[in-house]
Every structure is written in structure tokens, then in C-alpha cells.
Enzyme design. Sequence first.
Site, short mmCIF file in Angstrom:
data_model
loop_
_atom_site.label_atom_id
_atom_site.label_comp_id
_atom_site.label_asym_id
_atom_site.label_seq_id
_atom_site.Cartn_x
_atom_site.Cartn_y
_atom_site.Cartn_z
N CYS A 1 -10.36 -12.55 17.61
CA CYS A 1 -10.91 -11.34 18.21
C CYS A 1 -12.22 -11.00 17.50
CB CYS A 1 -9.91 -10.20 18.05
SG CYS A 1 -8.24 -10.71 18.52
N CYS B 1 -4.71 -17.83 14.06
CA CYS B 1 -4.33 -17.08 15.25
C CYS B 1 -4.57 -17.97 16.47
CB CYS B 1 -5.20 -15.83 15.40
SG CYS B 1 -5.22 -14.79 13.94
N ARG C 1 0.83 -1.20 0.00
CA ARG C 1 0.00 0.00 0.00
C ARG C 1 0.87 1.25 0.00
NH1 ARG C 1 -4.88 -1.13 2.36
NH2 ARG C 1 -3.81 -2.43 3.89
N TYR C 2 1.93 1.23 0.78
CA TYR C 2 2.85 2.37 0.88
C TYR C 2 4.15 1.98 0.18
CZ TYR C 2 -0.22 3.36 4.87
OH TYR C 2 -1.30 3.57 5.68
N LYS D 1 -3.63 4.80 6.49
CA LYS D 1 -3.99 5.30 7.83
C LYS D 1 -3.93 6.81 7.86
CE LYS D 1 -2.23 1.52 10.58
NZ LYS D 1 -2.09 0.69 9.37
N CYS E 1 -12.04 -8.29 14.70
CA CYS E 1 -10.93 -8.38 13.74
C CYS E 1 -11.34 -7.88 12.35
CB CYS E 1 -10.46 -9.82 13.63
SG CYS E 1 -9.15 -10.04 12.42
N ASP F 1 -8.00 3.68 9.65
CA ASP F 1 -7.69 3.10 8.34
C ASP F 1 -8.82 3.50 7.41
OD1 ASP F 1 -5.34 1.30 7.75
OD2 ASP F 1 -5.86 0.66 9.78
S1 SF4 Z 1 -7.01 -9.17 15.44
FE1 SF4 Z 1 -7.51 -10.72 13.87
S2 SF4 Z 1 -5.53 -11.30 13.03
FE2 SF4 Z 1 -5.11 -10.27 14.99
S3 SF4 Z 1 -5.05 -11.94 16.54
FE3 SF4 Z 1 -7.15 -11.13 16.49
S4 SF4 Z 1 -8.21 -12.49 15.06
FE4 SF4 Z 1 -6.02 -12.75 14.67
#
Ligand code: SF4
Length: 358
Positions: free
Chosen positions: A112, A108, A95-96, A322, A115, A315
Site C-alpha cells: 500500500c 504482504c 506499547r500497552y 492511539k 503504509c 497514532d
Molecule cells: S498497509 Fe503495509 S503492512 Fe498492511 S498490507 Fe499494506 S503494505 Fe502490508
Amino acid sequence: MSKSSRASTTLRQPAELAAHGFVPASDLPELEKVAARYAVALTPAVAALIDPNDPNDPIARQYIPRAEELFTHPGESADPIGDHAYSPVEGIVHRYPDRVLFKLMHVCAVYCRFCFRREMVGPGRETALSQQSYAAALDYIRSHGEIWEVILTGGDPLMLSPRRLGGIMADLADIDHVKIVRLHTRIPVADPARVTDDMVTALKVEGVTTWVALHANHPRELTNDARVACARLTDAGIPMVSQSVLLRGVNDDAVTLEALMRAFVECRIKPYYLHHGDLAPGTAHLRTTLAHGQELMRALRGRVSGLCQPDYVLDIPGGHGKAPVGPNYLSGQREADAEMRYRVTDYCGDVHLYPPKA
Ligand code: SF4
């Protein structure tokens, strides 16, 4: 809900979350639908941080699926920061000019709920780059002399074995123009035992400088074990920065943000980015407003030292990069004598004039 029994393995199914008291059994039909769409994983280290008797537990909000995730709100998108548009070869986002993301794998330790790559990570997606794609991605980096920094992200690059990671670091160090390799990870928090001496050795290679960016969003995530894992990296001379996401009900108050930033600095981790929540699908319940984010940044400015100040960034959807979106402390004002003066706002909110040519 009853108090949880301690998890000894990573919990991946809603039924397992219910069995440990993290979700009521009555929610299971909805949560099964969420889990079919977005990966779920809660490591023992993170599970131990959650108080299942607190319906607003800030750690649970980050990792335990909720029915709200089934609703995609207007503006939300599967690729909210536009990775695809800037991906010349599989695994690379350019991107940059001077840096690329190198997405080695799509798994992962934890998943999260907010995410921005939630449509791309987790079981059921491709887990890692094939050998052929890896070679093509390296060729791309090799043939672009302007690439100074390679950012290993994913997925979580510290999910790789030290042996594999050491090989990748060596491959990158062999490219003359690559000077920096930065790894973005949640492992020191989510599974601190993975940060072994072998892992640290794998990250340190001749020819490049390694940086590690730790992703954490609440001060409670920086447990003693997480701090020991980070110290293993910093003691080895690997500089660390932080990245956090501003999340409603997790860290969207000045006291929590202050404690988080102080905890980073105590661990020799320089606060780097506080991200405004991305427009990932099914995450509206976790986003705050930009105005609230700016208010928090103003509060932080008055409460903690410069060492503890992250950049509040957005973003821009579509892949435009960003932009810092923190409060502005400087504005111009034309006086009656036609001379422009700057107005500078101090940390208490008081405004002061500053001459334009001083
Ligand atoms: S933010 Fe997304 S990529 Fe990062 S650890 Fe959590 S689930 Fe995984």
C-alpha cells in the site's frame, strides 16, 4: 493509456504496470526510483478492480506507485508510530500493558502506498523472523503475564502457510495468560483465494479466541470474492473487525465512507478503526487534515447506524499510542446562575442543554 490487459500474476515492476496500462511508459524512470525505495505489488484480484482509464481511480491510488513518493515532507519519519522505541525483542512491540504486536514477517500480498511500515516491509528487507528470534519473542510473551492479547501483524500474517500459522496459533494458545489472538490482514481483499478451509482451520485453536481485522479502504475492495473469503472466517465463528485509513482521493468523502462502512457491516465485520494517515515518508499526497476527518465523522454520524461507526484515531508520533480524534459532542457551559450545564450536539448539529446532575 490503453485499457489494461488482465494480470494473471502479481505485478511487481513498474514496467509490468506500464505493460498492463496502469502507468504511462513516460513515468517509468521516476517510478523505477520509487520501486527501488518502496516495494510494489499488485495482485490479480486488486488489478482487476482498477480502471486504468480513470486517472483518479481510488483503488489505483492505494497501490500504484507515484513520483510524489520520492519526496519526504517535514515531520514524516521512517518509523512514524514509534514501533522501535517499544520493541523489547525482535518482532515484538509492547506499547500497552495488556497487548503486544507480534510481527512475524515483513511481506504482504500487495504494498500500500500509504503504509506506515513501508520502510520495513517488502522484498529486500528481512522476510520473516528467524527461528531463534521467534523463540525469543515467544519467551517474552510467556514471561509477561499481563499480556492478554497478541496481535499478529507485519507484513501480513495470512501470507504464511496454514501449516505454519497453525503452529504459531498453537504456540500462543499454550500460553495460559494469552486469551486473544488478533490477526491484521489485507488478504481477503488482496488474494481471497488464500482464505481456504485449511487456513480457517489453522486459525481456530483451542485455548485462545481468534479475531481477524480486515484492512480495506474503499467499498469496491469488498468484491464478491472478498465477501466469500470473509464469510468463510465468520461462518467458522471467527469475529471480524475492520480497519481503514482515511486517504485523500480514496475515501475522503461521506458517500464513499458510508458505503465502505455499510459494506463491512453487511459482511459481519464491525467497523473498528478509521486511522488518520500516518506521517510515513512520501505519503503527504494521500493524507487529509484532521479537521476534514472530523467533518466526515460528523457526517457519518448523521447518515448511518451506530453499527457502522468506526473510531477515528490518530497514532501519536513517537509511539505514544492511539488517541480518538473524532468530533466532540459534549461540552460544559457555566450559566448566569453559576450552574454548569452540558451542551450536547445532536447529529443535525443542533445544540441542547443537559443538567449536570441528572
Ligand atoms: S498497509 Fe503495509 S503492512 Fe498492511 S498490507 Fe499494506 S503494505 Fe502490508
